[in-house]
Motif scaffolding. Sequence first.
Motif: not given
Length: 88
Positions: A1-21
């Motif tokens: 399995m691959i673990s995809v790590i996304i760190n974020t800081y004040n990027r809620g809208k970008v995070l939503a688009r990234c997770l949908r992709a």
Amino acid sequence: MISVIINTYNRGKVLARCLRALDRQVSDTPPFEIIVVDDGSDDGTRESGPALCRKLSAPARFLPQNHGGPAAARNLGVDASEGELVAR
């Protein structure tokens, strides 16, 4: 399995688009998990992130932390990962 790590800081809208992709990739890739680390956001990411993760087809976790910078967020994600490979 691959673990995809996304760190974020004040990027809620970008995070939503990234997770949908990423969610669209589930059937075309090897098994993976998604770990989102919120680095102390104050733009609503901390409140909306868990719900975004629950909507995904792939296993996903949302880990909040106090603001410590990108390296601390990535390290928390790596420590929480279960995959043999880590993508960050």
